[in-house]
Design an enzyme around this catalytic site. Structure first.
Site, PDB file in Angstrom:
ATOM      1  N   CYS A 241      32.428  42.252  44.721  1.00 37.38           N
ATOM      2  CA  CYS A 241      33.658  43.053  44.722  1.00 37.38           C
ATOM      3  C   CYS A 241      34.736  42.468  45.626  1.00 37.38           C
ATOM      4  CB  CYS A 241      33.341  44.474  45.155  1.00 37.38           C
ATOM      5  SG  CYS A 241      32.244  45.322  44.013  1.00 37.38           S
ATOM      6  N   ASN A 375      34.617  39.260  38.506  1.00 32.79           N
ATOM      7  CA  ASN A 375      33.287  39.693  38.956  1.00 32.79           C
ATOM      8  C   ASN A 375      32.743  40.709  37.963  1.00 32.79           C
ATOM      9  OD1 ASN A 375      31.006  40.223  40.634  1.00 32.79           O
ATOM     10  ND2 ASN A 375      32.057  41.978  41.481  1.00 32.79           N
ATOM     11  N   GLU A 376      32.615  41.956  38.371  1.00 26.55           N
ATOM     12  CA  GLU A 376      32.101  42.990  37.455  1.00 26.55           C
ATOM     13  C   GLU A 376      33.272  43.626  36.734  1.00 26.55           C
ATOM     14  OE1 GLU A 376      29.829  45.674  39.867  1.00 26.55           O
ATOM     15  OE2 GLU A 376      28.024  44.461  39.685  1.00 26.55           O
TER      16      GLU A 376
HETATM   17  O1  AHR Z   1      26.129  43.114  45.822  1.00 26.29           O
HETATM   18  C1  AHR Z   1      26.923  44.205  46.162  1.00 26.29           C
HETATM   19  C2  AHR Z   1      27.922  44.545  45.084  1.00 26.29           C
HETATM   20  O2  AHR Z   1      27.273  44.960  43.930  1.00 26.29           O
HETATM   21  C3  AHR Z   1      28.776  43.427  44.625  1.00 26.29           C
HETATM   22  O3  AHR Z   1      29.881  43.250  45.424  1.00 26.29           O
HETATM   23  C4  AHR Z   1      29.217  43.866  43.256  1.00 26.29           C
HETATM   24  O4  AHR Z   1      29.440  42.787  42.392  1.00 26.29           O
HETATM   25  C5  AHR Z   1      28.100  44.760  42.798  1.00 26.29           C
HETATM   26  O5  AHR Z   1      28.571  45.968  42.364  1.00 26.29           O
END
Ligand code: AHR
Length: 662
Positions: A241, A375-376
């Site tokens: 994140c 990322n996500e």
């Molecule tokens: O690993 C912790 C968090 O989990 C990361 O920042 C994110 O990509 C996921 O939601």
């Protein structure tokens, strides 16, 4: 036969079998003649994110918090006494403008100075030396000015001290090395101003001299060594994140993380408030461990770097409605950032960013091969932003492999949609994340057995088994279920090209998220059972998959009878490596037939290692770090049959040497 005779025979039988009942043999077939898909060198790796004080206060060896007084509360982390003012005019560092002016108190019995609390204290080790540095100048007058730098322990005693003379009216960096006379976990740094005039100071820094590879602006040695000891093949950075930011202003902007450390601006770390129940208002990123340090560490460890860049989306969890994302039509500067990052890593020293890399000390290319975009992320917002990145990167750097996202879920509508989009956009790899319970990991050992072989490869970019029944501790159950699941990653290494556990680090006094692979305080660190599972896979990854099945029905070993197994061949060592996980609470006798070998092949057991515990809740702690560690185990080989008793709740690695006898 009389009664005594029967008893004796029963006893002999018991000793021979090691059990009250005849043990069932669990028979596997290892097809040695079919050397299968290559295992990528990137197969097992690491994912680093500055969460849980993983960077500042952790891997980054700087011991001073808010060293340049540029946190929004400019004196956060500092206690001041006497005459101390915060200034910003005529600062030596335009992106970190604040500095302090210390002036004599005007009374011989009163003192002026500052004291830093470190990251939940400063760790000092008896007889270790520390490099103190400060940017300073004397103000108004010719006389040299002096400061006394002291290490203070938790009882307020001085355990190290040295004087420094400020002799110039121009800003200048001063340095001295100070030994610590005692060990202290929660120490402080005190700077006494001992002269009659005034001085200005900025960027007050303290590092152990003994950093990883002895580098200045270096990394904490024990933590970096623990990473290197895994033998990672891939190293994803900086998040997570962190890449997205709570808003785009707080995203990880790689360009702010390179160049002189003194001028890398402070960034708000989103983990300081992401979980209100674990709130850390003093959590900022100094960017001291930035992209240069990251590429260097990747190189040191022999891991391929996998940097992740922001795709124009801020954290989608925190920004419903999407008002704070970059409109698709305005994404060019973000795309340019990605191209520039590749240039920073690989570009010739005549290029803008390649020159900066060279100026920082690395004229050679870092030989970057991968980049992650986003990322996500989820929804159509993501592919429409990813597309221009892919076009631009393919056009300028066709050799770079691009990693796209499948969002935060391990399955479901969004996940399926993103996989379809990643195929359409021809991403090279798709990043999947799963933070799930141990049952999920056990049930998903066959997850990839039927995956589409024609699309992008898989990067299991973030995963960890979360045992909620024990507060998500890094207990043995979590590690064992990950080991079982990973047999499925290994068996499918033709399509799974990378995997990285997450998160990596946590400070015991400063964590937001658990479980985590390595825990530490200011002096010590502890490797979890999960760490050892990762290490056993990475150190025994082999070069090719080989087919291991149940003897009876030729099916993959994916949890039937609580057994999970996979096998690889290592052509550099001429050996087969079999991994067997027994999740039941009884020992199981496993027989593995190495079938199909040429007549002149001879097999011998080279090494057998297991990690085992009968208590699924067992953990390692900083006080008992070796409670659960890999141990030697045994196996016997007769002809082409390996026999091994797998202990209850164990993960076993059997290394079988194959030699040609003629
Ligand atoms: O690993 C912790 C968090 O989990 C990361 O920042 C994110 O990509 C996921 O939601």
């Amino acid at each position: 036969m009389n009664k005594n005779c029967v008893k004796l025979l029963s006893l002999i039988f018991l000793i021979a079998t090691g059990s009250a009942y005849a043990q069932k043999n669990y028979e596997f077939n290892l097809d040695v003649k079919k050397i299968g898909a290559p295992i990528q060198s990137t197969m097992y790796g690491l994912f680093f994110e500055d969460i849980n004080f993983a960077a500042d206060g952790g891997l980054y060896a700087e011991l001073i918090k808010n060293r340049s007084f540029d946190f929004p509360q400019s004196l956060m982390g500092w206690y001041t006494f006497g005459k101390v003012e915060v200034k910003k005019d005529n600062s030596p560092f335009d992106r970190n403008p604040n500095y302090l002016v210390l002036s004599a108190s005007g009374h011989t019995h009163k003192h002026t100075g500052i004291e830093n609390e470190g990251f939940r204290g400063i760790g000092f080790k008896k007889d270790a030396t520390y490099r103190f540095s400060v940017w300073a100048k004397k103000i108004n007058g010719n006389e040299d000015q002096k400061i006394r730098v002291e290490f203070i322990n938790s009882k307020n005693n001085i355990i190290g001290s040295q004087e420094l003379t400020i002799n110039s009216s121009d800003w200048k960096k001063y340095e001295m090395v100070i030994p610590a006379k005692d060990t202290e976990e929660k120490g402080r740094l005190r700077v006494f101003f001992t002269s009659k005039g005034s001085i200005a100071i900025d960027h007050v820094s303290l590092f152990p001299t003994d950093t990883y590879k002895g580098r200045q602006n270096g990394l904490r040695k024990d933590l970096a060594q623990a990473l290197a000891d895994i033998h990672p093949g891939i190293f994803r950075f900086p998040g997570g994140c962190i890449v997205e930011g709570t808003d785009l202003d707080t995203r990880y902007d790689w360009k702010k993380s390179v160049g002189a450390v003194e001028n890398r601006p402070i960034n708000e770390n989103r983990w300081h408030y992401t979980f209100a129940h674990r709130f850390y208002p003093d959590y900022y990123q100094s960017y001291g461990l930035g992209f240069y340090e990251y590429f260097l560490l990747s190189e040191d460890m022999g891991a391929e770097p996998l940097p992740v860049v922001n795709c124009g989306l801020a954290c989608q969890y925190q920004n419903e409605g999407g008002h704070c994302h970059v409109p698709v039509g305005e994404i060019d500067s973000y795309v340019q950032d990605a191209l520039d990052l590749i240039e920073f890593a690989n570009g010739p020293i005549t290029s803008t960013w390649g020159k900066l890399r060279a100026d920082m000390g690395h004229p050679e290319s870092f030989n970057l091969k991968f980049i992650g975009v986003g990322n996500e992320q989820w929804g159509k917002e993501y592919p429409e932003r990813l597309e221009p990145f892919i076009k631009a990167i393919r056009a300028k750097y066709p050799e770079i492999k691009i990693v796209g996202s499948s969002g935060p879920s391990a399955d479901g509508k969004e996940f399926d949609y993103l996989w379809t989009e990643m195929k359409r956009l021809k991403a090279d790899l798709v990043d999947e994340h799963y933070y799930k319970g141990p049952d999920w990991f056990l049930a998903n050992a066959a997850r990839y057995d039927n995956y589409d072989r024609k699309g992008p490869a898989v990067f299991a970019g973030e995963y960890a088994s979360h045992d909620h029944s024990t507060g998500k501790q890094n207990n043995f159950l979590s590690a064992l279920s990950e080991a079982a699941f990973m047999t499925g990653l290994e068996r499918n290494a033709d399509i799974v090209h990378m995997c990285t556990y997450a998160p990596l680090f946590a400070h015991v006094d400063g964590w937001q998220w658990n479980p985590d692979m390595i825990w530490f305080d200011n002096l010590r660190m502890m490797k979890t059972p999960n760490y050892y599972v990762q290490q056993l896979y990475a150190q025994n990854k082999g070069t090719n998959v080989v087919n291991l099945t149940w003897m009876a029905d030729k099916k993959a070993v994916t949890g039937q009878d609580n057994l999970y197994a996979s096998a690889v061949y290592d052509n550099t060592q001429s050996c087969y490596i079999v991994k067997v996980v027994n999740t039941s609470n009884e020992a199981k006798d496993v027989k593995i037939t190495l079938s199909g070998a040429k007549k002149n092949m001879a097999f011998s057991v080279e090494d057998c290692i297991m990690i085992q515990n009968t208590d699924m809740k067992a953990i390692n702690t900083l006080d008992t770090p070796f409670n659960i560690t890999p141990q030697k185990t045994t196996a016997a080989i007769s002809g082409n049959i390996l026999s091994a008793k797998t202990q209850p709740q164990s993960f076993n690695v059997y290394k079988i040497k194959s030699d040609s006898t003629k």
